[in-house]
Scaffold this motif. Structure first.
Motif, PDB file in Angstrom:
ATOM      1  N   LYS A   1      14.989 -11.242   4.768  1.00 32.23           N
ATOM      2  CA  LYS A   1      14.080 -10.779   5.834  1.00 32.23           C
ATOM      3  C   LYS A   1      13.116  -9.774   4.825  1.00 32.23           C
ATOM      4  O   LYS A   1      13.093  -9.207   3.593  1.00 32.23           O
ATOM      5  N   ALA A   2      11.868  -9.582   5.407  1.00 35.62           N
ATOM      6  CA  ALA A   2      10.742  -9.528   4.573  1.00 35.62           C
ATOM      7  C   ALA A   2       9.468  -8.323   5.718  1.00 35.62           C
ATOM      8  O   ALA A   2       9.174  -9.152   6.610  1.00 35.62           O
ATOM      9  N   VAL A   3       8.619  -7.810   5.222  1.00 37.39           N
ATOM     10  CA  VAL A   3       8.097  -6.856   5.453  1.00 37.39           C
ATOM     11  C   VAL A   3       6.775  -6.263   4.582  1.00 37.39           C
ATOM     12  O   VAL A   3       7.146  -5.858   3.888  1.00 37.39           O
ATOM     13  N   ILE A   4       5.938  -6.318   5.571  1.00 34.00           N
ATOM     14  CA  ILE A   4       4.862  -5.153   4.925  1.00 34.00           C
ATOM     15  C   ILE A   4       4.907  -3.790   5.503  1.00 34.00           C
ATOM     16  O   ILE A   4       4.385  -3.555   6.384  1.00 34.00           O
ATOM     17  N   ASP A   5       4.908  -2.980   4.354  1.00 35.70           N
ATOM     18  CA  ASP A   5       5.899  -2.009   5.376  1.00 35.70           C
ATOM     19  C   ASP A   5       4.745  -0.587   4.144  1.00 35.70           C
ATOM     20  O   ASP A   5       4.693   0.596   4.829  1.00 35.70           O
ATOM     21  N   HIS A   6       4.763  -0.524   3.187  1.00 36.28           N
ATOM     22  CA  HIS A   6       3.783   0.465   2.131  1.00 36.28           C
ATOM     23  C   HIS A   6       2.626   0.898   2.474  1.00 36.28           C
ATOM     24  O   HIS A   6       2.261   2.296   2.298  1.00 36.28           O
ATOM     25  N   VAL A   7       1.762  -0.207   2.685  1.00 29.78           N
ATOM     26  CA  VAL A   7       0.755  -0.030   2.880  1.00 29.78           C
ATOM     27  C   VAL A   7      -0.490  -0.963   3.454  1.00 29.78           C
ATOM     28  O   VAL A   7      -1.083  -1.848   3.376  1.00 29.78           O
ATOM     29  N   PRO A   8       0.096  -0.627   5.123  1.00 23.90           N
ATOM     30  CA  PRO A   8      -0.473  -1.350   5.839  1.00 23.90           C
ATOM     31  C   PRO A   8      -0.936  -0.689   6.901  1.00 23.90           C
ATOM     32  O   PRO A   8      -1.228   0.750   7.502  1.00 23.90           O
ATOM     33  N   PRO A   9      -3.100  -0.728   6.713  1.00 22.80           N
ATOM     34  CA  PRO A   9      -3.063  -1.966   6.447  1.00 22.80           C
ATOM     35  C   PRO A   9      -4.084  -1.335   4.822  1.00 22.80           C
ATOM     36  O   PRO A   9      -3.383  -0.390   4.714  1.00 22.80           O
ATOM     37  N   ALA A  10      -4.124  -2.330   4.479  1.00 23.08           N
ATOM     38  CA  ALA A  10      -3.979  -2.533   3.155  1.00 23.08           C
ATOM     39  C   ALA A  10      -5.382  -1.596   2.443  1.00 23.08           C
ATOM     40  O   ALA A  10      -6.208  -1.695   3.091  1.00 23.08           O
TER      41      ALA A  10
END
Length: 431
Positions: A59-68
C-alpha cells in the motif's frame, strides 16, 4: 509458559530462525510513502531487482508533502507514482484521495488484528492499536520487505502498561501517552513492545488507541499494542464483515490474541489517570512533560492541529468544541490539517471546518507537512508552536523553533489565549 500479544503474533508468522533470537517473519503488508520508499526503489533498480513480492499487499501514499513544494519533493512523488503504476499496485493514494499514512491505512481497513506490517516510518507503531505487530524499518529492511515479503526481528520483550483510574474531563489519550513517555523516558522501552492494558485503555476509541500506540516509539518502543475487542471490530466491520458471521464471532476470534494470564513481561507499570491534568512537553525531548498550567506563561506564535497522532475526526471535534464562538489570539497563526481526505469531508459536512475558519484557523489539505518541518506551517527561528504532533526535537518543525506537544483541546484553548492553556482555563477566565 504463556505468551504476550506480540509473541503470539510472532509465533504465527515465523518462517525461519537463522540466528539465536532472530526471527524471519512473513509480512502481511508493506506500507510505503514518498519520503523513504524512493531510496529503496532506486536501490532495487540499481541492483536489477525492480520487482515486488505481491502488489496486492503493498500500500502506498503520497502524504508528507502534497502537493509537492519543490523539484526534489516532486521527484520523490514521481518515483513512487511511477513505481506503483509499473507494478500495478492498486492501493496507491495520490493527491485528492490521500491522507497521512497512519490515519489513511487503518481507515481503509488495511490493518487487521494479528497482522505483521512494516513501513519506512518510525510511527508505523500506530497500527498496534488494532492488535497488530507493526514496526518502522530502515531502507535495507524495507527493500527486503518489498522484494520478498519478509522481515527480520528479535523475539519481542514486552512492557505492559496498565492504565487505570477515572479519566477526568478535558484529559485525553494524548495526555495519557505524554504521561507514559514521561514515566518511561525516551529510551525506557528501546527494542521492546509496549502493551497498553487496563480499563482506561479498553474504554478508549480506536482514535484514542492509535494516539497511544503512535507515540510508543517516543519511549523507544518498536511497537505499541492494544487488545483487539468489540471497539476494534466495530471500527473494522465494513472491511471484515465477509470474514465473520457476526461481530461477536469476530471479537471472540480476536480475543485469542490477548495475552495469556501467565505471560512473562520485561516489566509491568501502572499509570493511574485519576486527577490527571492536561499535559505538555517542555524542552526538546518528548519525555520532558509538565502540566499545562505550569507552562501557561509560554507565549505562542503558532498552533498546529493535525498529524498521524491527532488529526482524526474525533480530534477535530474536540478542538472545534473549544473554538466554537471564539477567536484565535491576534498574535497566533492557527493551522488545522485533517489527516485524510475522508476526515476532511466529514469535518466539512459536520460544520467543523466552518468553526475553525470562523475562529481564524487556516485549513489545509491532508499532509504531514508542518509536523516534520517540510511545509504548511514551518516555524521561523525563535518561534514557538503548540502542536498535536508527536515530536518536539530541536528543529523538528523548523530550524530554531520550539514545539510543545499537546492534545487537540489544549491546542485550541492555547490558540485562543495566545499562550499555553487548557480548555478549563477558558471557563475560569470567562472567555
Amino acid at each position: 509458559m504463556g505468551k504476550t500479544v506480540a509473541e503470539k503474533i510472532f509465533d504465527a508468522h515465523v518462517i525461519d530462525t537463522p540466528d539465536q533470537g532472530m526471527h524471519v517473519l512473513r509480512l502481511d503488508s508493506v506500507f510505503c510513502h514518498e519520503i523513504t520508499t524512493p531510496t529503496a526503489i532506486n536501490d532495487l533498480i540499481a541492483r536489477g531487482k525492480d520487482t515486488v513480492f505481491d502488489p496486492q499487499r503493498i500500500k502506498a501514499v503520497i502524504d508528507h508533502v502534497p502537493p509537492a513544494k519543490d523539484t526534489k519533493t516532486a521527484m520523490q512523488g514521481k518515483i513512487l507514482r511511477d513505481w506503483a503504476r509499473r507494478h500495478q499496485i492498486r492501493d496507491f493514494f495520490d493527491i485528492g484521495r490521500n491522507g497521512v499514512c497512519h490515519a489513511l491505512f487503518p481507515e481503509q481497513g488495511f490493518v487487521k488484528p494479528g497482522d505483521v506490517i512494516i513501513m519506512g516510518d518510525s510511527h508505523t507503531c500506530t497500527y498496534g492499536a488494532f492488535g497488530a505487530f507493526a514496526a518502522g524499518v530502515g531502507t535495507t529492511d524495507l527493500e527486503v520487505g518489498i522484494l520478498k515479503g519478509v522481515g527480520v526481528f528479535q523475539y519481542p520483550q514486552t512492557i505492559r502498561i496498565d492504565i487505570t483510574g477515572d479519566l477526568p474531563a478535558g484529559v485525553f489519550a494524548k495526555d495519557i501517552i505524554l504521561a507514559v513517555v514521561g514515566r518511561l523516558g525516551v529510551n525506557g522501552a528501546t527494542d521492546k513492545v509496549v502493551e497498553f492494558a487496563g480499563p482506561v485503555t479498553a474504554a478508549l476509541s480506536m482514535e484514542g488507541r492509535m494516539t497511544l500506540c503512535n507515540m510508543a516509539v517516543e519511549a523507544g518502543a518498536t511497537c505499541g499494542i492494544c487488545y483487539p475487542d468489540e471497539t476494534t471490530v466495530n471500527y473494522l466491520w465494513p472491511h471484515i464483515s465477509k470474514d465473520f458471521g457476526s461481530r461477536d464471532e469476530a471479537a471472540r476470534a480476536y480475543r485469542r490474541l490477548w495475552p495469556d494470564t501467565d505471560a512473562q513481561y520485561a516489566r509491568i507499570e501502572s499509570v493511574d489517570v485519576t486527577g490527571m491534568e492536561p499535559l505538555t512537553t517542555c524542552g526538546y525531548k518528548p519525555d520532558c512533560v509538565k502540566p499545562v498550567r505550569e507552562m501557561s506563561a509560554t507565549g505562542l506564535d503558532q498552533v498546529y492541529i493535525g498529524s498521524c497522532t491527532n488529526g482524526r475526526i474525533e480530534d477535530l471535534r474536540e478542538a472545534a468544541k473549544v473554538l466554537q464562538g471564539r477567536r484565535v489570539h491576534e498574535n497566533v497563526r492557527g493551522i488545522v490539517s485533517p489527516a485524510t481526505t475522508e476526515i476532511y469531508r466529514k469535518a466539512l459536512s459536520e460544520g467543523l471546518l466552518e468553526i475553525f475558519m470562523s475562529a481564524g484557523f487556516c485549513v489545509t489539505n491532508p499532509t504531514c507537512g508542518a509536523c516534520l518541518g517540510m511545509s504548511n506551517g514551518v516555524l521561523a527561528e525563535g518561534e514557538v508552536c503548540a502542536a498535536t504532533t508527536n515530536r518536539n526535537f530541536n528543529g523538528r518543525m523548523g530550524k530554531g523553533g520550539m514545539v510543545h506537544l499537546v492534545s487537540p483541546a489544549t491546542a485550541a484553548a492555547s490558540a485562543i489565549f495566545g499562550h499555553l492553556a487548557t480548555a478549563a482555563m477558558l471557563e475560569e477566565k470567562g472567555k
